[in-house]
Structures are given as structure tokens and as C-alpha cells.
Scaffold this active site. Structure first.
Site, PDB file in Angstrom:
ATOM      1  N   ARG A 127     -10.112  10.389 -12.264  1.00 54.84           N
ATOM      2  CA  ARG A 127      -9.518  10.447 -10.856  1.00 54.84           C
ATOM      3  C   ARG A 127      -8.930   9.273 -10.603  1.00 54.84           C
ATOM      4  O   ARG A 127      -8.616   8.978  -9.438  1.00 54.84           O
ATOM      5  CB  ARG A 127     -10.678  11.070  -9.970  1.00 54.84           C
ATOM      6  CG  ARG A 127     -10.877  12.520 -10.242  1.00 54.84           C
ATOM      7  CD  ARG A 127     -12.271  12.815  -9.335  1.00 54.84           C
ATOM      8  NE  ARG A 127     -12.145  12.259  -7.771  1.00 54.84           N
ATOM      9  CZ  ARG A 127     -13.157  11.769  -7.022  1.00 54.84           C
ATOM     10  NH1 ARG A 127     -14.441  11.691  -7.624  1.00 54.84           N
ATOM     11  NH2 ARG A 127     -12.950  11.602  -5.893  1.00 54.84           N
ATOM     12  N   LYS A 128      -9.016   8.196 -11.309  1.00 58.69           N
ATOM     13  CA  LYS A 128      -8.783   6.771 -10.892  1.00 58.69           C
ATOM     14  C   LYS A 128      -7.232   6.611 -11.443  1.00 58.69           C
ATOM     15  O   LYS A 128      -6.950   6.672 -12.782  1.00 58.69           O
ATOM     16  CB  LYS A 128      -9.656   5.640 -11.663  1.00 58.69           C
ATOM     17  CG  LYS A 128     -11.048   5.773 -10.861  1.00 58.69           C
ATOM     18  CD  LYS A 128     -11.801   4.617 -11.459  1.00 58.69           C
ATOM     19  CE  LYS A 128     -12.772   5.111 -12.749  1.00 58.69           C
ATOM     20  NZ  LYS A 128     -13.750   4.178 -13.096  1.00 58.69           N
ATOM     21  N   LYS A 186       2.312 -15.465  -2.786  1.00 60.33           N
ATOM     22  CA  LYS A 186       2.616 -16.816  -3.594  1.00 60.33           C
ATOM     23  C   LYS A 186       3.600 -17.339  -2.737  1.00 60.33           C
ATOM     24  O   LYS A 186       3.519 -18.660  -2.893  1.00 60.33           O
ATOM     25  CB  LYS A 186       3.076 -16.325  -4.848  1.00 60.33           C
ATOM     26  CG  LYS A 186       2.091 -15.873  -5.762  1.00 60.33           C
ATOM     27  CD  LYS A 186       2.765 -15.266  -7.058  1.00 60.33           C
ATOM     28  CE  LYS A 186       1.466 -15.001  -8.342  1.00 60.33           C
ATOM     29  NZ  LYS A 186       0.912 -16.138  -8.635  1.00 60.33           N
ATOM     30  N   ASN A 238      -2.146 -11.348  -4.162  1.00 61.60           N
ATOM     31  CA  ASN A 238      -1.623 -12.802  -4.104  1.00 61.60           C
ATOM     32  C   ASN A 238      -0.399 -13.118  -3.445  1.00 61.60           C
ATOM     33  O   ASN A 238       0.560 -12.666  -3.874  1.00 61.60           O
ATOM     34  CB  ASN A 238      -1.754 -13.345  -5.847  1.00 61.60           C
ATOM     35  CG  ASN A 238      -2.966 -13.359  -6.277  1.00 61.60           C
ATOM     36  OD1 ASN A 238      -4.098 -13.716  -5.525  1.00 61.60           O
ATOM     37  ND2 ASN A 238      -3.149 -12.796  -7.472  1.00 61.60           N
ATOM     38  N   ASP A 258       0.822  -1.359   0.083  1.00 61.79           N
ATOM     39  CA  ASP A 258       0.011  -0.077  -0.070  1.00 61.79           C
ATOM     40  C   ASP A 258       0.990   1.219   0.074  1.00 61.79           C
ATOM     41  O   ASP A 258       0.534   2.279  -0.792  1.00 61.79           O
ATOM     42  CB  ASP A 258      -1.011  -0.055   1.112  1.00 61.79           C
ATOM     43  CG  ASP A 258      -1.993   1.046   1.296  1.00 61.79           C
ATOM     44  OD1 ASP A 258      -2.449   1.396   0.030  1.00 61.79           O
ATOM     45  OD2 ASP A 258      -2.484   1.302   2.009  1.00 61.79           O
TER      46      ASP A 258
HETATM   47  C1  LIG Z   1      -2.276   8.085   0.745  1.00 60.07           C
HETATM   48  C2  LIG Z   1      -1.414   8.940  -0.094  1.00 60.07           C
HETATM   49  C3  LIG Z   1      -0.836   9.875   0.280  1.00 60.07           C
HETATM   50  C4  LIG Z   1      -0.561  11.044  -0.573  1.00 60.07           C
HETATM   51  C5  LIG Z   1      -0.152  12.287  -0.099  1.00 60.07           C
HETATM   52  C6  LIG Z   1       0.735  13.148  -1.105  1.00 60.07           C
HETATM   53  C7  LIG Z   1       2.066  13.023  -1.022  1.00 60.07           C
HETATM   54  C8  LIG Z   1       2.470  12.008   0.191  1.00 60.07           C
HETATM   55  C9  LIG Z   1       3.601  11.480  -0.723  1.00 60.07           C
HETATM   56  C10 LIG Z   1       3.580   9.960  -0.679  1.00 60.07           C
HETATM   57  C11 LIG Z   1       2.886   9.269   0.085  1.00 60.07           C
HETATM   58  C12 LIG Z   1       3.504   8.140   0.619  1.00 60.07           C
HETATM   59  C13 LIG Z   1       2.934   6.996   1.252  1.00 60.07           C
HETATM   60  C14 LIG Z   1       1.683   6.665   1.259  1.00 60.07           C
HETATM   61  C15 LIG Z   1       1.457   6.133   2.755  1.00 60.07           C
HETATM   62  C16 LIG Z   1       0.467   5.209   2.895  1.00 60.07           C
HETATM   63  C17 LIG Z   1      -0.409   4.836   2.020  1.00 60.07           C
HETATM   64  C18 LIG Z   1      -1.898   4.833   2.931  1.00 60.07           C
HETATM   65  C19 LIG Z   1      -3.174   4.787   2.182  1.00 60.07           C
HETATM   66  C20 LIG Z   1      -4.215   4.587   2.970  1.00 60.07           C
HETATM   67  O1  LIG Z   1      -4.189   3.855   3.956  1.00 60.07           O
HETATM   68  S1  LIG Z   1      -5.710   5.082   2.331  1.00 60.07           S
HETATM   69  C21 LIG Z   1      -6.680   4.491   3.976  1.00 60.07           C
HETATM   70  C22 LIG Z   1      -7.609   3.407   3.373  1.00 60.07           C
HETATM   71  N1  LIG Z   1      -8.844   3.975   2.245  1.00 60.07           N
HETATM   72  C23 LIG Z   1      -9.791   4.575   2.781  1.00 60.07           C
HETATM   73  O2  LIG Z   1      -9.982   4.899   3.737  1.00 60.07           O
HETATM   74  C24 LIG Z   1     -10.556   5.045   1.479  1.00 60.07           C
HETATM   75  C25 LIG Z   1     -12.023   5.185   1.835  1.00 60.07           C
HETATM   76  N2  LIG Z   1     -12.841   5.473   0.691  1.00 60.07           N
HETATM   77  C26 LIG Z   1     -12.998   6.676   0.531  1.00 60.07           C
HETATM   78  O3  LIG Z   1     -13.011   7.466   1.083  1.00 60.07           O
HETATM   79  C27 LIG Z   1     -13.912   7.085  -0.941  1.00 60.07           C
HETATM   80  O4  LIG Z   1     -14.297   5.877  -1.187  1.00 60.07           O
HETATM   81  C28 LIG Z   1     -12.619   7.572  -2.202  1.00 60.07           C
HETATM   82  C29 LIG Z   1     -12.097   8.853  -1.582  1.00 60.07           C
HETATM   83  C30 LIG Z   1     -11.650   6.475  -2.054  1.00 60.07           C
HETATM   84  C31 LIG Z   1     -13.510   7.673  -3.203  1.00 60.07           C
HETATM   85  O5  LIG Z   1     -14.635   8.436  -2.929  1.00 60.07           O
HETATM   86  P1  LIG Z   1     -15.052   9.753  -3.822  1.00 60.07           P
HETATM   87  O6  LIG Z   1     -16.331  10.269  -3.282  1.00 60.07           O
HETATM   88  O7  LIG Z   1     -13.993  10.829  -3.929  1.00 60.07           O
HETATM   89  O8  LIG Z   1     -15.142   9.048  -5.097  1.00 60.07           O
HETATM   90  P2  LIG Z   1     -16.333   8.193  -5.857  1.00 60.07           P
HETATM   91  O9  LIG Z   1     -16.835   7.248  -4.895  1.00 60.07           O
HETATM   92  O10 LIG Z   1     -17.132   9.152  -6.764  1.00 60.07           O
HETATM   93  O11 LIG Z   1     -15.360   7.115  -6.835  1.00 60.07           O
HETATM   94  C32 LIG Z   1     -14.754   7.778  -7.937  1.00 60.07           C
HETATM   95  C33 LIG Z   1     -14.544   6.752  -8.904  1.00 60.07           C
HETATM   96  O12 LIG Z   1     -13.817   5.849  -8.490  1.00 60.07           O
HETATM   97  C34 LIG Z   1     -14.692   4.529  -8.541  1.00 60.07           C
HETATM   98  N3  LIG Z   1     -14.263   3.655  -7.450  1.00 60.07           N
HETATM   99  C35 LIG Z   1     -13.986   4.308  -5.750  1.00 60.07           C
HETATM  100  N4  LIG Z   1     -13.954   3.271  -5.005  1.00 60.07           N
HETATM  101  C36 LIG Z   1     -13.767   2.023  -5.860  1.00 60.07           C
HETATM  102  C37 LIG Z   1     -13.620   0.886  -5.699  1.00 60.07           C
HETATM  103  N5  LIG Z   1     -13.349   0.322  -4.337  1.00 60.07           N
HETATM  104  N6  LIG Z   1     -13.562  -0.182  -6.611  1.00 60.07           N
HETATM  105  C38 LIG Z   1     -13.535   0.241  -7.928  1.00 60.07           C
HETATM  106  N7  LIG Z   1     -13.896   1.380  -8.260  1.00 60.07           N
HETATM  107  C39 LIG Z   1     -13.999   2.322  -7.288  1.00 60.07           C
HETATM  108  C40 LIG Z   1     -16.147   5.073  -8.557  1.00 60.07           C
HETATM  109  O13 LIG Z   1     -16.808   3.936  -9.047  1.00 60.07           O
HETATM  110  C41 LIG Z   1     -15.701   6.234  -9.489  1.00 60.07           C
HETATM  111  O14 LIG Z   1     -15.743   5.743 -10.710  1.00 60.07           O
HETATM  112  P3  LIG Z   1     -16.395   6.608 -11.877  1.00 60.07           P
HETATM  113  O15 LIG Z   1     -16.051   7.885 -12.007  1.00 60.07           O
HETATM  114  O16 LIG Z   1     -15.889   5.819 -13.107  1.00 60.07           O
HETATM  115  O17 LIG Z   1     -17.982   6.481 -11.655  1.00 60.07           O
END
Ligand SMILES: CCCCC/C=C\C/C=C\C/C=C\C/C=C\CCCC(=O)SCCNC(=O)CCNC(=O)[C@H](O)C(C)(C)COP(=O)(O)OP(=O)(O)OC[C@H]1O[C@@H](n2cnc3c(N)ncnc32)[C@H](O)[C@@H]1OP(=O)(O)O
Length: 240
Positions: free
Chosen positions: A206-207, A185, A183, A161
Site C-alpha cells: 500500500r506504500k 535549496k 530540502n 504535496d
Molecule cells: C490525497 C490524494 C487524493 C486522491 C484522490 C483520488 C483522486 C484525486 C486525484 C488527484 C488528487 C490531486 C491532488 C491531491 C491534493 C492534495 C494532496 C493532499 C494530501 C493531504 O493533504 S493528506 C493529509 C495529510 N495526511 C494525513 O493526514 C495522514 C494521516 N495519517 C493517516 O491517516 C494514516 O497514518 C495513514 C492513512 C497514512 C496510514 O494509516 P493506515 O492505518 O492505513 O496504515 P498503516 O499505519 O498500517 O501503515 C501502512 C504501511 O505504511 C507505513 N507507514 C505509515 N505511515 C508511515 C510514515 N509516516 N512513515 C513511514 N512509513 C509509514 C507503515 O509502517 C505500514 O508499513 P508496513 O505495511 O510495511 O508495515
């Protein structure tokens, strides 16, 4: 292999004993205190070698640092606290800004950087911007055990992740994991070094679609394969 891991574990335990002793000593001498928001956090870069890094990890690190010399690769720095997440999108999307800036989250730190050196996640990520891919060099310490002697699957998932998150954030800015598909393995021996090759496969609105493989240092063993979907945060929406 097992013997070297046991020796590694033993030296880590010894190191930990010394550190805990020192920490107890300094706690005895100083009054308990918390880090307040007005204090300057020390933004140490954690993605650099420390004494717990194995020969393999140091060797790979040096190889990738060499690749950085012509500018095709870059090492991504990593800090523990919120400095990584100063993106305006994050501020508006997430919590009450007072909580982000204020005392409420002053003790928050990146999950993967919350362990003492060598005990948890030791890693560094390199990015190749032209090829839209990253390589994460990861050594999983003894606190990440699942089945005895092997790395916990959740720890592997966490690192996938993180590797994906970086790969996606470089192109997408403020992103969140929407889907992870892994997966497993082969089981990964504790304390071994893994190489996580991630790439951005597709950007669709946005994906961001990403994939990776997780291999041994010599690339011969394929431990895991994964795909992920990250979504660019919409600043007009809130997380609640
Ligand atoms: C996290 C990175 C930080 C980046 C910061 C910037 C710089 C930092 C630099 C480096 C970062 C370094 C490391 C990162 C460290 C760790 C990473 C940790 C990441 C996490 O630990 S993170 C926690 C777990 N994560 C959640 O807690 C998410 C809960 N969730 C939500 O908060 C919403 O769900 C959200 C926001 C995801 C979307 O919500 P939303 O309202 O903005 O968008 P919406 O629902 O409209 O979806 C838009 C289009 O995506 C499709 N879509 C959505 N979900 C889908 C799915 N599951 N499967 C298939 N398609 C999907 C829709 O179908 C639509 O598709 P279409 O446009 O084609 O209709």
C-alpha cells in the site's frame, strides 16, 4: 526580474480591486445565500489558462499541450469542490457520509483553488502514464509571500504535496500523504513560475514512494528537492 514582479503585483492588485468592487456590488444587490447540497455545483476546470497567467506559464502550458497530442502526456483537469474525491474508498474511509454528501461540507473546497485568479496557487499538472511521472507548472501569487518578495515555504510544500498526491493517486487511487521530506535549496521569487517534476519511484504493497525536483522555467535553478510517502487507504479501516 524584481521590476517585472512588481509590475505583475501592481496589475494583480488592480485586478483584485476591480473584482472586489464587483463582488461588493453584487452582494449589495443579492440576499446572502449559501450553496446547498441540492444545488448543482458548477464543475469548472481550473487547470486552464486565465488572464493572470504569465507569459512563461502560458508558454510552458502550450508546450505540454503539444506533447498531449500523441497521447504520451495528458493534462489533469482540476475542480474546486468534492468532484475530485468521489472515490468510494474515500467515502468509506473518511467522514460520516451524510457530512460528505450533505450541507455540512457544501462550502468545502480544495485549499489550493480557494484564491481569486492570480493571487494564490495557479497551476496545471500533466501526467505521463508510461513513465509514471507528472510535471506540475506552478505560478505562486502575491498572497503566498513568506520572506518579503519570496514564496512561503509552506506554499512550496503544499504544491509539492499536490504534485505528489496526483502522481501517487494515478497509480494508487485513494491515497494520503504519510511523509514529506523537503530540502529548500534556493528561495523562490514571488510570482515566478516553477516546474515540479515528480515521479513514482516504488510501489510496495500500500506504500507509494515518490520524489520530485522543483526548478525554474529554464531548468537552470534547482529550488527544492523532495521525497514523499503516500499510503493507499484501506477501505476496511476508518480515519477515526
Ligand atoms: C490525497 C490524494 C487524493 C486522491 C484522490 C483520488 C483522486 C484525486 C486525484 C488527484 C488528487 C490531486 C491532488 C491531491 C491534493 C492534495 C494532496 C493532499 C494530501 C493531504 O493533504 S493528506 C493529509 C495529510 N495526511 C494525513 O493526514 C495522514 C494521516 N495519517 C493517516 O491517516 C494514516 O497514518 C495513514 C492513512 C497514512 C496510514 O494509516 P493506515 O492505518 O492505513 O496504515 P498503516 O499505519 O498500517 O501503515 C501502512 C504501511 O505504511 C507505513 N507507514 C505509515 N505511515 C508511515 C510514515 N509516516 N512513515 C513511514 N512509513 C509509514 C507503515 O509502517 C505500514 O508499513 P508496513 O505495511 O510495511 O508495515
Amino acid at each position: 526580474m524584481l521590476r517585472s514582479c512588481t509590475a505583475g503585483l501592481r496589475s494583480l492588485w488592480a485586478l483584485r480591486g476591480r473584482r472586489e468592487g464587483a463582488a461588493r456590488l453584487s452582494a449589495d444587490l443579492q440576499p446572502a445565500r449559501r450553496l446547498f447540497s441540492t444545488e448543482k455545483a458548477v464543475h469548472k476546470d481550473w487547470a486552464l489558462p486565465n488572464p493572470s497567467w504569465s507569459k512563461d506559464l502560458k508558454l510552458l502550458f502550450d508546450q505540454f499541450m503539444k506533447k498531449c497530442e500523441d497521447g504520451s502526456w495528458e493534462r489533469l483537469p482540476s475542480c474546486k469542490h468534492t468532484c475530485t474525491y468521489k472515490s468510494e474508498d474515500f467515502k468509506t474511509y473518511f467522514l460520516d457520509p451524510q457530512l460528505v454528501e450533505g450541507e455540512g461540507l457544501s462550502q468545502a473546497q480544495l485549499f489550493t483553488r480557494g484564491f481569486e485568479d492570480g493571487l494564490g496557487f495557479e497551476y496545471v499538472i500533466f501526467n505521463n502514464n508510461d513513465e509514471k511521472r507528472t510535471v506540475c507548472l506552478f505560478q505562486g501569487g502575491p498572497y503566498l509571500q513568506g520572506i518579503p518578495g519570496f514564496l512561503h515555504g509552506g506554499a512550496i510544500a503544499t504544491m509539492i504535496d499536490v504534485a505528489f498526491g496526483s502522481c501517487a493517486a494515478i497509480s494508487g487511487g485513494a491515497v494520503m500523504t504519510a511523509n514529506l521530506n523537503i530540502n529548500f535549496k534556493r528561495p523562490v521569487p514571488l510570482c515566478s513560475v516553477l516546474v515540479i517534476h515528480s515521479q513514482l519511484d516504488k510501489l510496495e504493497g500500500r506504500k507509494l514512494f515518490v520524489s520530485c525536483n522543483v526548478r525554474s522555467v529554464d531548468e537552470k535553478t534547482l529550488y527544492s528537492e523532495a521525497t514523499g510517502l503516500f499510503i493507499k487507504l484501506d477501505p476496511k479501516k476508518s480515519s477515526t
